[in-house]
Motif scaffolding. Structure first.
Motif, short mmCIF file in Angstrom:
data_model
loop_
_atom_site.label_atom_id
_atom_site.label_comp_id
_atom_site.label_asym_id
_atom_site.label_seq_id
_atom_site.Cartn_x
_atom_site.Cartn_y
_atom_site.Cartn_z
N SER A 281 0.83 -1.20 0.00
CA SER A 281 0.00 0.00 0.00
C SER A 281 0.86 1.25 0.00
O SER A 281 0.54 2.25 -0.67
CB SER A 281 -0.94 0.00 1.22
N ARG A 284 2.16 2.31 -3.39
CA ARG A 284 1.20 2.93 -4.31
C ARG A 284 1.37 4.45 -4.38
O ARG A 284 0.85 5.08 -5.30
CB ARG A 284 -0.22 2.55 -3.93
N ARG A 290 3.97 2.02 -7.85
CA ARG A 290 2.60 1.80 -8.30
C ARG A 290 2.57 1.01 -9.61
O ARG A 290 1.61 0.29 -9.89
CB ARG A 290 1.88 3.13 -8.47
N THR A 298 -2.62 -4.84 -6.31
CA THR A 298 -3.35 -3.57 -6.15
C THR A 298 -4.75 -3.81 -5.61
O THR A 298 -5.23 -3.10 -4.72
CB THR A 298 -3.42 -2.82 -7.49
N SER A 301 -4.55 -4.68 -1.99
CA SER A 301 -4.29 -3.47 -1.23
C SER A 301 -5.58 -2.67 -1.04
O SER A 301 -5.82 -2.11 0.04
CB SER A 301 -3.24 -2.62 -1.94
N ASN A 302 -6.42 -2.62 -2.08
CA ASN A 302 -7.70 -1.90 -1.97
C ASN A 302 -8.57 -2.50 -0.87
O ASN A 302 -9.15 -1.78 -0.05
CB ASN A 302 -8.46 -1.96 -3.30
N LEU A 305 -6.99 -1.72 2.60
CA LEU A 305 -7.19 -0.32 3.01
C LEU A 305 -8.65 -0.03 3.34
O LEU A 305 -8.94 0.76 4.24
CB LEU A 305 -6.71 0.61 1.90
#
Length: 404
Positions: A281, A284, A290, A298, A301-302, A305
């Protein structure tokens, strides 16, 4: 009358040029003429290995070659590679051991054996496999790279660097050799050199997942916390599962009796679970990071988070005593608890069966946790009992899946 083998040099040339689809087409044409040719089946298995969707077909071709010629060592080698790509280390190990029993002097077979040993944390066994293979082919770049990685994992930095240079001297134009050198540099605390190796590996083969994963690790290694923790984890991963669980339990017991150590234990425990999600994260917001992350990383990570955000917002609401919204504290703890199965399931990506079990457990915990938070918000009796079930379930999950 047996069919001609005039096709074999053409196929070998196509494979050397990495034109695997064309080589596979040529092999299929030959198999239509002679479906009982074990060499063609084994080579077709090798050609199919780069396509993840066709790995079961590659395994079938290798098994058919073995059925047609049970003493054909190369067919067992092809089967070992297919099993390895499908994350079946026990089956791959059995196949490569059979290949070595039939031909104990093939250096490439020792490379597969050493890779399997390395991945299972058996550094000395991996080193022994590399050196045995080099005794038959001292110019084998892959074996020099394997030797370097095994030495690096044992903390023998100078020897590892020498072996990595030997590998690059023999295969600098190979993406895999560049990536291996990058991993060695990374594991011997030379993150800048590792970045250069991984970038070169991706220049040579932009589709290499091995090099891309290394690039991500090298970018994360710029953070000293991550770098220090990973050196410790390399050591821990060399222990058996029982010893690792004992180490964690012992650390917890010591922290309980020596309160000043409790914060350090908690930092260690959380990093052991969340280091990849946290630092991915962070990447990014990096200029290069990134682009290094895969779509899957990714997405993960979304999710990480999002859950973390829910926990923070609900926790702040509970601490500030937000009026009219009961159960915010429960929701915060549920969101934090669900981070464990979220990250744990991702960590098991190389073990599809265990990953599926982890996913089912995660959904069950989510149902119990969300149910307890909903009951708490509605101020319905039974919320605390359901939340207790969620907490015990989360603790049980961490012990069952932490060291898989």
């Amino acid at each position: 009358m047996p069919y001609s083998t005039d096709w074999l040099p053409r196929v070998q040339l196509l494979m050397q040029q990495n034109r695997l689809p064309q080589a596979a087409d040529e092999l299929r044409r030959q198999l239509r003429l002679d479906p009982h040719e074990p060499v063609a089946h084994a080579l077709l298995a090798i050609c199919l290995l780069d396509d993840a969707q066709r790995l079961p077909e590659a395994q079938e071709e290798a098994e058919l070659a073995i059925h047609l010629a049970p003493e054909y060592d190369f067919a067992f080698y092809a089967l070992a590679l297919a099993q390895h790509r499908q994350h079946r280390p026990k089956e791959a190990l059995a196949a490569i051991n059979q290949a070595l029993a039939l031909d104990p002097a093939d250096a490439s077979y020792y490379l597969v054996l050493g890779q399997l040993r390395l991945e299972s944390g058996q550094w000395q066994a991996a080193l022994q496999a590399a050196r045995t293979g080099l005794s038959f082919d001292s110019e084998h770049a892959g074996l020099h790279g394997l030797e370097a990685r095994a030495l690096a994992r044992q903390g023998r930095r100078e020897e590892a660097s020498q072996a990595a240079r030997a590998a690059l001297g023999r295969g600098a134009e190979s993406s895999d050799i560049q990536a291996q050198a990058g991993w060695v540099a990374l594991e011997t605390n030379r993150s800048q050199e590792a970045l250069e190796n991984f970038r070169e590996a991706l220049r040579l083969d932009a589709t290499s997942d091995y090099a891309r994963a290394g690039l991500v690790e090298a970018l994360k290694a710029r953070y000293w916390v991550y770098r220090t923790f990973m050196r410790f984890m390399y050591w821990v991963s060399s222990l058996s599962a029982g010893l690792r669980r004992g180490l964690l339990l012992g650390a917890y017991v010591v922290a309980r009796f020596v309160p000043v150590l409790l914060p350090f234990y908690l930092v260690f425990a959380y990093l052991s679970w969340f280091k990849d999600a946290l630092f991915n994260s962070l990447l990014r917001v990096s200029r290069y990071g990134r682009y290094a992350l895969s779509a899957r990383q990714t997405q993960h990570s979304n999710h990480f988070l999002a859950l973390l955000g829910v926990a923070v917002v609900a926790g702040l609401g509970a601490l500030l005593g937000r009026p009219g919204i009961p159960g915010l504290g429960t929701l915060a703890f549920v969101a934090l608890g669900l981070l464990f199965p979220l990250v744990g399931t991702e960590r098991l990506s190389a073990r599809p069966r265990q990953q599926q079990y982890s996913r089912w457990v995660g959904w069950a915990l989510a149902a119990v946790g969300v149910g307890s938070a909903s009951l708490a918000m509605l101020e319905v009796a039974g919320a605390s009992q359901l939340f207790t079930v969620f907490l015990y379930g989360t603790v049980a999950y961490t012990w069952f899946f932490a060291l898989q």
